[in-house]
Design a protein around this motif. Structure first.
Motif, PDB file in Angstrom:
ATOM      1  N   THR A 158      71.009  37.402  36.356  1.00 34.42           N
ATOM      2  CA  THR A 158      71.899  37.311  37.510  1.00 34.42           C
ATOM      3  C   THR A 158      73.016  38.337  37.464  1.00 34.42           C
ATOM      4  N   THR A 159      72.930  39.286  36.546  1.00 33.64           N
ATOM      5  CA  THR A 159      74.124  40.084  36.253  1.00 33.64           C
ATOM      6  C   THR A 159      73.944  41.590  36.329  1.00 33.64           C
ATOM      7  N   ASP A 214      73.833  47.985  33.955  1.00 36.15           N
ATOM      8  CA  ASP A 214      73.501  47.118  32.831  1.00 36.15           C
ATOM      9  C   ASP A 214      73.704  45.654  33.199  1.00 36.15           C
ATOM     10  N   ASN A 215      73.476  44.771  32.228  1.00 31.06           N
ATOM     11  CA  ASN A 215      73.616  43.316  32.418  1.00 31.06           C
ATOM     12  C   ASN A 215      74.627  42.736  31.428  1.00 31.06           C
ATOM     13  N   SER A 216      75.733  43.441  31.221  1.00 28.56           N
ATOM     14  CA  SER A 216      76.702  43.011  30.215  1.00 28.56           C
ATOM     15  C   SER A 216      77.532  41.814  30.652  1.00 28.56           C
ATOM     16  N   ASN A 243      69.994  44.209  21.350  1.00 28.70           N
ATOM     17  CA  ASN A 243      70.152  42.781  21.574  1.00 28.70           C
ATOM     18  C   ASN A 243      71.375  42.556  22.466  1.00 28.70           C
ATOM     19  N   ARG A 244      71.619  41.315  22.814  1.00 27.05           N
ATOM     20  CA  ARG A 244      72.650  41.003  23.798  1.00 27.05           C
ATOM     21  C   ARG A 244      74.052  41.449  23.378  1.00 27.05           C
ATOM     22  N   PHE A 245      74.307  41.443  22.090  1.00 26.15           N
ATOM     23  CA  PHE A 245      75.663  41.700  21.602  1.00 26.15           C
ATOM     24  C   PHE A 245      75.826  43.093  20.993  1.00 26.15           C
ATOM     25  N   LEU A 246      74.800  43.955  21.155  1.00 22.85           N
ATOM     26  CA  LEU A 246      74.809  45.319  20.639  1.00 22.85           C
ATOM     27  C   LEU A 246      74.989  45.364  19.131  1.00 22.85           C
ATOM     28  N   SER A 247      74.661  44.272  18.450  1.00 15.88           N
ATOM     29  CA  SER A 247      74.792  44.204  16.995  1.00 15.88           C
ATOM     30  C   SER A 247      73.462  44.459  16.297  1.00 15.88           C
ATOM     31  N   GLY A 248      72.408  44.637  17.066  1.00 17.52           N
ATOM     32  CA  GLY A 248      71.087  44.882  16.513  1.00 17.52           C
ATOM     33  C   GLY A 248      70.232  45.596  17.535  1.00 17.52           C
ATOM     34  N   TYR A 277      69.510  43.151  26.215  1.00 16.61           N
ATOM     35  CA  TYR A 277      70.462  44.028  26.896  1.00 16.61           C
ATOM     36  C   TYR A 277      69.782  45.345  27.236  1.00 16.61           C
ATOM     37  N   LEU A 278      69.814  45.712  28.507  1.00 22.77           N
ATOM     38  CA  LEU A 278      69.274  46.985  28.967  1.00 22.77           C
ATOM     39  C   LEU A 278      70.337  47.702  29.794  1.00 22.77           C
ATOM     40  N   ALA A 279      70.439  48.999  29.613  1.00 24.27           N
ATOM     41  CA  ALA A 279      71.319  49.824  30.437  1.00 24.27           C
ATOM     42  C   ALA A 279      70.553  51.060  30.872  1.00 24.27           C
TER      43      ALA A 279
END
Length: 281
Positions: A55-56, A78-80, A113-118, A188-190
């Motif tokens: 939705t984002t 992106d969908n951040s 991943n969603r949090f950009l940590s991986g 997470y995609l940008a």
């Protein structure tokens, strides 16, 4: 007279293709409105559509967080924002708002991943080009994907060249919708540096454009009116996934009630082969 008409059509097709009245363009989103779900590049309007469970997706600003093809920039898709489900990948689409066909040449895609940590990998990235609701090409990519969380190379973005990705040249395929999706932890995609060009026209395409049905208003929240029909036609109304919502018979200037449809993108398909895209808002 027929010979002259065919010559004119051939001239138009050559002019539109060879000289590119809409020249190849790269949208880097730097001049677009943050938080918008639409953008305009080289006179063409585009809509950003969310995939299932998302939705984002919109235009995001983050200083030096993007990649314009040669260096970092600050705006991209992106969908951040929001809080979608994690661990199931992600998806979104870029469509021409008015249904105009284009060709997509390349773009840069950030995957993590969603949090950009991986890295969000292993994953399979699927790139599908669609036209009038039907699939034109599908590319699956599971290797050569940059670990976005390392921001190296290209600021973490993977270059997707449709002239060679998947071993086939899809850069001259006429489409009006590009769908990008991922699997597993690639939540997470940008996207940045979206490069596109005008459609590739043939004489048949030019002839078909002269009799194409149109919808007004578009977008609409209540009713749509169909005009440009030369006779009565049967029709089917389909959602973005290809599911038939309703069907019936249409004449020129007939009105269809869309008040009960969920907001989103739909396709009206006529028996003569015309397909018209519209948005319920």
């Amino acid at each position: 007279m027929k010979t002259n008409y065919l010559f004119l059509l051939l001239f138009l097709a050559t002019l539109l293709n060879g000289n590119h009245l809409i020249a190849q363009s790269t949208e880097d989103f730097e001049s677009e409105t943050t938080g918008a779900t639409t953008f305009t590049d080289n006179g063409q309007n585009f809509t950003i559509a969310n995939g299932a469970g998302e939705t984002t997706y919109d235009i995001e600003f983050f200083t030096s967080g993007g990649w314009n093809g040669t260096g970092a920039d600050s705006q991209f898709i992106d969908n951040s924002s929001g809080n979608p489900t994690t661990g199931d990948g992600s998806s979104f689409a870029i469509t021409t708002t008015d249904g105009t066909d284009i060709t997509v040449k390349s773009f840069y895609l950030f995957v993590s991943n969603r949090f950009l940590s991986g890295p969000g990998t292993p994953t399979t990235i699927t790139i599908e080009g669609r036209k009038d609701g039907g699939s034109v090409f599908t590319i699956n990519k599971s290797s050569g994907i940059v670990d976005g969380s390392t921001f190296t190379p290209n600021n973490g973005f993977t270059f997707i060249d449709l002239a060679s990705e998947g071993g086939t040249d899809n850069s001259n395929e006429n489409i009006d919708e590009l769908i990008i999706s991922s699997t597993n932890n690639a939540d997470y995609l940008a996207l940045d540096a979206f490069t596109w060009d005008a459609q590739v026209l043939s004489i048949n395409d030019v002839e078909a454009q002269q009799i194409k049905a149109k919808i007004f208003p578009n977008p609409s929240s209540d009713f749509i009116e169909i005009y440009g029909l030369d006779q009565t036609h049967t029709f089917g109304l389909y959602d973005i996934l290809g599911k038939e919502i309703k069907k019936g018979i249409l004449s020129n200037n007939d009105i269809i009630n869309i008040q009960n449809l969920t907001n989103g993108m739909y396709f009206l398909k006529l028996e003569n082969g015309n397909t018209v895209k519209f948005i319920k808002e």
